[in-house]
Design a protein around this motif. Sequence first.
Motif, short mmCIF file in Angstrom:
data_model
loop_
_atom_site.label_atom_id
_atom_site.label_comp_id
_atom_site.label_asym_id
_atom_site.label_seq_id
_atom_site.Cartn_x
_atom_site.Cartn_y
_atom_site.Cartn_z
N ALA A 31 0.72 -1.15 -0.02
CA ALA A 31 -0.23 0.08 -0.12
C ALA A 31 0.92 1.58 0.08
N GLN A 32 2.18 1.31 0.73
CA GLN A 32 2.95 2.32 0.94
C GLN A 32 3.32 3.02 -0.42
N HIS A 33 3.19 2.08 -1.35
CA HIS A 33 3.59 2.25 -2.01
C HIS A 33 3.17 2.73 -3.94
N ALA A 34 2.03 2.53 -3.23
CA ALA A 34 0.90 2.93 -4.67
C ALA A 34 0.66 4.21 -4.67
N GLU A 35 0.09 4.68 -5.68
CA GLU A 35 -0.14 5.85 -6.06
C GLU A 35 -1.75 6.34 -5.28
N PRO A 36 -2.07 7.77 -5.02
CA PRO A 36 -4.09 6.89 -5.11
C PRO A 36 -4.18 7.27 -5.99
N LEU A 37 -5.80 6.53 -6.09
CA LEU A 37 -6.51 6.11 -6.39
C LEU A 37 -6.94 6.76 -7.86
N ASP A 38 -7.03 8.29 -7.65
CA ASP A 38 -7.00 9.17 -8.80
C ASP A 38 -6.62 9.37 -9.41
N THR A 39 -5.36 8.98 -9.51
CA THR A 39 -3.55 9.60 -10.47
C THR A 39 -3.88 7.90 -11.45
N ARG A 40 -4.63 6.42 -10.84
CA ARG A 40 -4.66 5.11 -11.30
C ARG A 40 -5.58 5.12 -12.40
N LEU A 41 -7.10 5.65 -12.46
CA LEU A 41 -7.77 5.99 -12.56
C LEU A 41 -9.27 7.18 -13.21
N LEU A 42 -9.94 6.48 -14.00
CA LEU A 42 -10.28 7.48 -14.86
C LEU A 42 -12.33 7.15 -14.10
N LEU A 43 -12.27 8.82 -13.64
CA LEU A 43 -13.92 7.79 -13.07
C LEU A 43 -14.60 9.24 -13.79
N GLY A 44 -15.21 9.06 -15.00
CA GLY A 44 -15.80 10.37 -15.60
C GLY A 44 -17.69 9.49 -16.29
N VAL A 45 -18.18 10.61 -16.67
CA VAL A 45 -19.33 10.89 -17.07
C VAL A 45 -19.32 10.93 -18.30
N GLY A 46 -20.56 10.60 -19.11
CA GLY A 46 -21.08 11.34 -20.56
C GLY A 46 -21.75 11.69 -21.11
N THR A 47 -20.90 13.24 -21.66
CA THR A 47 -21.75 14.31 -21.61
C THR A 47 -22.57 13.93 -23.47
#
Length: 445
Positions: A31-47
């Motif tokens: 855990a201590q070596h990882a990057e925060p989720l929001d730098t590894r996963l895009l969570l978006g929405v359709g427009t």
Amino acid sequence: MAPPLPRTLVRDGLRLASLIAAILLPVPACAQHAEPLDTRLLLGVGTHQGLGGPVSARGYVPSENVAQIKQLGLNAFRDDFPWSDFEVGGRRMGFTPRLGRLEAQVRSGVARPLLILAFGHHLVPNSSPPTTDDARQRFANYAAAAAQSVVAQHPLFELWNEWNLAAKKDAAFSPENYLALAQIARPAVKRVAPNAPFLVGALGDDPGWTWTEKMLRTGILQYADGASIHLYNFCMGPSKRTSAEIIDRLTAFHRLVGQASGNPDFPIYVTETGWTTATNKCGVSEQAQADNTAQLILWASTATRWLKGMWLYELKDSGKNPSELEDNFGLYRFDNSPKPVACAAQGAWAFVRSSLSAERREIASGVVSINASTASGGRVAVWSEAPDRRYEIRLKADQPGASFAMPCDQTAKPASGIWIPVSSTPVLIAANDSAVPALEIRPAR
């Protein structure tokens, strides 16, 4: 009160009766070596800024929609970038008044744009889809100019939209023609936007993966930075309109892509998923839409080795007819008032977006936990996949700073020393120390 959620299929497990199971949830060592989720996963929405011209019949207004994306805390959005509106007479390329809404949202910088390179051009023969060398070259020229125009916003690009569904009516939408388009379009985009991921697939519903497997056999993944898919289950039987069904199908797609590419971690992007609240045989309740969405976001935090992005469809309802499927997918209603799913998505994402690592466990039959570590402490989310099976959980040890809330709650409550009901709405427990809270679980009394 919302109607009861659909019943899901639950694996047979040990009957808990009055048994209390103690669940120990250690923090993963990495855990201590990882990057925060929001730098590894895009969570978006359709427009829908790129379709419909200067005034949207769907009610999309960039200033309002940018504020909604910001409020939700999302880091991406997906929209159309139509060829026929970007290239005008004389082969002149650029944002036109018809694309003014899209340009405003892209330039706002509110989130990273995923833009769909798609649709034929009324001035280019054989372009819908491109089936000749000339039409493909014209498409590639448009794709490059479009990419150049937005490169400063760190975009992603997707080749067409649901090509496989068009294939049901038109044989020109073949896997071979899709491959030929990818072979010329991706290098054109990469020349001007070398860091922009280029996605292929944009697959609509494909029972049995028949079309998907044909596409993968062409070797198209050599010309892609990721494979994209749309996942819906709103017209399946009521018991299957769940996040669990979406996760099962996504996992199967991941396996197919891994086998075809030779890379078990080949990047996957879910560029559309969601539930309609239409009042017809395919709709779900607003509460079920909210619960499914929160569950899916929480689960996504555990799959980032290969899952790189997910876009909820869509930001707001596209119409006002309560019984029309397409009018009722929104996180917000047509009048921009929020549905329960808006705060559910916002709350679930806020809970996991800083996680450094996360894993899924089943702590009782049909009861899921997502165990995450963050720089500020351990976290665990718990929900039941079977609405008719009710449980209670509590912290195994007293943790004075621990608190719990549901995704839409404004404030959290102390978690120590009490039994907390578990339902389809995820319970979000946060602790101040580094250990993920250990739980006890029992059937509800």
